[in-house]
Design a protein around this motif. Structure first.
Motif, PDB file in Angstrom:
ATOM      1  N   VAL A 101     -48.274   5.260  19.284  1.00 21.66           N
ATOM      2  CA  VAL A 101     -48.467   5.453  17.852  1.00 21.66           C
ATOM      3  C   VAL A 101     -49.665   4.621  17.415  1.00 21.66           C
ATOM      4  CG1 VAL A 101     -47.424   5.109  15.576  1.00 21.66           C
ATOM      5  CG2 VAL A 101     -46.019   5.931  17.467  1.00 21.66           C
ATOM      6  N   VAL A 102     -50.579   5.263  16.639  1.00 29.84           N
ATOM      7  CA  VAL A 102     -51.771   4.556  16.160  1.00 29.84           C
ATOM      8  C   VAL A 102     -51.763   4.385  14.652  1.00 29.84           C
ATOM      9  CG1 VAL A 102     -53.228   5.219  18.104  1.00 29.84           C
ATOM     10  CG2 VAL A 102     -53.120   6.691  16.092  1.00 29.84           C
ATOM     11  N   SER A 103     -50.815   5.003  13.968  1.00 29.84           N
ATOM     12  CA  SER A 103     -50.704   4.847  12.520  1.00 29.84           C
ATOM     13  C   SER A 103     -49.284   5.182  12.104  1.00 29.84           C
ATOM     14  CB  SER A 103     -51.699   5.776  11.814  1.00 29.84           C
ATOM     15  OG  SER A 103     -51.622   5.625  10.420  1.00 29.84           O
ATOM     16  N   ARG A 104     -48.789   4.447  11.136  1.00 29.95           N
ATOM     17  CA  ARG A 104     -47.432   4.656  10.651  1.00 29.95           C
ATOM     18  C   ARG A 104     -47.395   4.347   9.160  1.00 29.95           C
ATOM     19  NH1 ARG A 104     -43.728   2.238  13.920  1.00 29.95           N
ATOM     20  NH2 ARG A 104     -45.135   2.144  15.662  1.00 29.95           N
ATOM     21  N   PRO A 105     -46.407   4.881   8.434  1.00 27.26           N
ATOM     22  CA  PRO A 105     -46.312   4.576   6.998  1.00 27.26           C
ATOM     23  C   PRO A 105     -45.953   3.109   6.775  1.00 27.26           C
ATOM     24  CG  PRO A 105     -44.483   5.968   7.698  1.00 27.26           C
ATOM     25  CD  PRO A 105     -45.385   5.822   8.874  1.00 27.26           C
ATOM     26  N   ALA A 106     -46.266   2.626   5.590  1.00 25.14           N
ATOM     27  CA  ALA A 106     -45.996   1.224   5.272  1.00 25.14           C
ATOM     28  C   ALA A 106     -44.498   0.915   5.299  1.00 25.14           C
ATOM     29  CB  ALA A 106     -46.587   0.880   3.904  1.00 25.14           C
ATOM     30  N   ALA A 107     -43.681   1.851   4.809  1.00 21.34           N
ATOM     31  CA  ALA A 107     -42.224   1.661   4.804  1.00 21.34           C
ATOM     32  C   ALA A 107     -41.589   2.728   5.691  1.00 21.34           C
ATOM     33  CB  ALA A 107     -41.679   1.768   3.394  1.00 21.34           C
ATOM     34  N   GLU A 108     -40.792   2.284   6.649  1.00 17.94           N
ATOM     35  CA  GLU A 108     -40.095   3.196   7.555  1.00 17.94           C
ATOM     36  C   GLU A 108     -38.597   3.085   7.297  1.00 17.94           C
ATOM     37  OE1 GLU A 108     -42.020   3.403  11.638  1.00 17.94           O
ATOM     38  OE2 GLU A 108     -42.565   1.391  10.976  1.00 17.94           O
ATOM     39  N   PRO A 109     -37.976   4.129   6.709  1.00 18.48           N
ATOM     40  CA  PRO A 109     -36.580   4.015   6.307  1.00 18.48           C
ATOM     41  C   PRO A 109     -35.563   3.968   7.435  1.00 18.48           C
ATOM     42  CG  PRO A 109     -37.401   6.202   5.847  1.00 18.48           C
ATOM     43  CD  PRO A 109     -38.554   5.392   6.332  1.00 18.48           C
ATOM     44  N   GLY A 110     -35.888   4.496   8.593  1.00 15.85           N
ATOM     45  CA  GLY A 110     -34.980   4.387   9.730  1.00 15.85           C
ATOM     46  C   GLY A 110     -34.013   5.541   9.880  1.00 15.85           C
ATOM     47  N   PHE A 111     -32.897   5.285  10.603  1.00 14.03           N
ATOM     48  CA  PHE A 111     -31.935   6.321  10.976  1.00 14.03           C
ATOM     49  C   PHE A 111     -30.518   5.860  10.679  1.00 14.03           C
ATOM     50  CE2 PHE A 111     -35.617   7.003  13.599  1.00 14.03           C
ATOM     51  CZ  PHE A 111     -35.770   8.373  13.593  1.00 14.03           C
ATOM     52  N   ARG A 112     -29.638   6.850  10.552  1.00 12.86           N
ATOM     53  CA  ARG A 112     -28.212   6.593  10.383  1.00 12.86           C
ATOM     54  C   ARG A 112     -27.508   7.248  11.565  1.00 12.86           C
ATOM     55  NH1 ARG A 112     -27.121   9.710   5.816  1.00 12.86           N
ATOM     56  NH2 ARG A 112     -26.520  11.466   7.115  1.00 12.86           N
ATOM     57  N   LEU A 113     -26.510   6.606  12.103  1.00 17.93           N
ATOM     58  CA  LEU A 113     -25.715   7.160  13.197  1.00 17.93           C
ATOM     59  C   LEU A 113     -24.466   7.791  12.595  1.00 17.93           C
ATOM     60  CD1 LEU A 113     -25.529   7.346  16.296  1.00 17.93           C
ATOM     61  CD2 LEU A 113     -24.158   5.269  16.236  1.00 17.93           C
ATOM     62  N   ASP A 114     -24.326   9.116  12.751  1.00 20.31           N
ATOM     63  CA  ASP A 114     -23.159   9.834  12.242  1.00 20.31           C
ATOM     64  C   ASP A 114     -22.169  10.048  13.375  1.00 20.31           C
ATOM     65  OD1 ASP A 114     -24.169  10.086   9.660  1.00 20.31           O
ATOM     66  OD2 ASP A 114     -25.204  11.958  10.135  1.00 20.31           O
ATOM     67  N   ARG A 115     -20.904   9.737  13.100  1.00 24.28           N
ATOM     68  CA  ARG A 115     -19.838   9.880  14.093  1.00 24.28           C
ATOM     69  C   ARG A 115     -18.930  11.012  13.660  1.00 24.28           C
ATOM     70  NH1 ARG A 115     -15.915   5.480  16.729  1.00 24.28           N
ATOM     71  NH2 ARG A 115     -14.087   6.782  16.935  1.00 24.28           N
ATOM     72  N   THR A 116     -18.624  11.927  14.598  1.00 23.39           N
ATOM     73  CA  THR A 116     -17.744  13.057  14.317  1.00 23.39           C
ATOM     74  C   THR A 116     -16.610  13.053  15.329  1.00 23.39           C
ATOM     75  OG1 THR A 116     -19.665  14.320  13.589  1.00 23.39           O
ATOM     76  CG2 THR A 116     -17.656  15.556  14.012  1.00 23.39           C
ATOM     77  N   GLU A 117     -15.376  13.006  14.814  1.00 25.36           N
ATOM     78  CA  GLU A 117     -14.188  13.064  15.664  1.00 25.36           C
ATOM     79  C   GLU A 117     -13.925  14.523  16.019  1.00 25.36           C
ATOM     80  OE1 GLU A 117     -12.258  10.345  16.476  1.00 25.36           O
ATOM     81  OE2 GLU A 117     -13.378   8.910  15.262  1.00 25.36           O
TER      82      GLU A 117
END
Length: 141
Positions: A101-117
């Protein structure tokens, strides 16, 4: 949260001189180089959109051509991700030899892990990128 995909992802952002050194290394090895971008950096989203044309037969002293493409992509997509992908064709097929990666946004919100039974006590996990909550083109605003 900092997206960690490709080589050097756990290091601070590369300077233009460091990017140039990596591009020179790739050209010295005869690798083809592409500049790509996305606003959805999901770990399984390996195929980003190309920025410009791929570079197949550049010489090592033509590194400025690719660096100009990197700079143009950064300017055109300041709130997205831009990466360089180098392909090694020596094995007779397209093989990624280097990607970073050579460029990225200033704020990176990330990920959520969803669990399904599921039935029989099975559990399924999926990743959900917070950035995809906004429509394409308006993410990372």
């Amino acid at each position: 949260m900092r997206i960690t995909q490709g080589a050097f992802s756990f290091l601070p952002d590369l300077s233009d001189e460091q990017i140039e050194a990596q591009l020179r290394y790739a050209l010295r090895n005869g690798w083809s180089i592409m500049v790509e971008r996305t606003d959805d950096p999901h770990p399984r989203n390996a195929l980003w959109e190309m920025c410009g044309q791929p570079h197949f037969d550049l010489r090592e002293d033509e590194v400025a051509v690719v660096l100009d493409d990197v700079r143009a992509a950064r300017e055109a997509y300041p709130r997205g991700y831009v990466k360089v992908v180098c392909y090694d064709r020596s094995l007779g097929r397209q093989t990624t030899a280097l990607s970073f990666v050579v460029s990225r946004p200033a704020a990176e919100p990330g990920f959520r892990l969803d669990r399904t039974e599921q039935a029989d006590r099975r559990v399924r996990y999926t990743l959900h990128a917070y950035a995809t909550d906004a429509p394409a083109g308006s993410r990372y605003a």
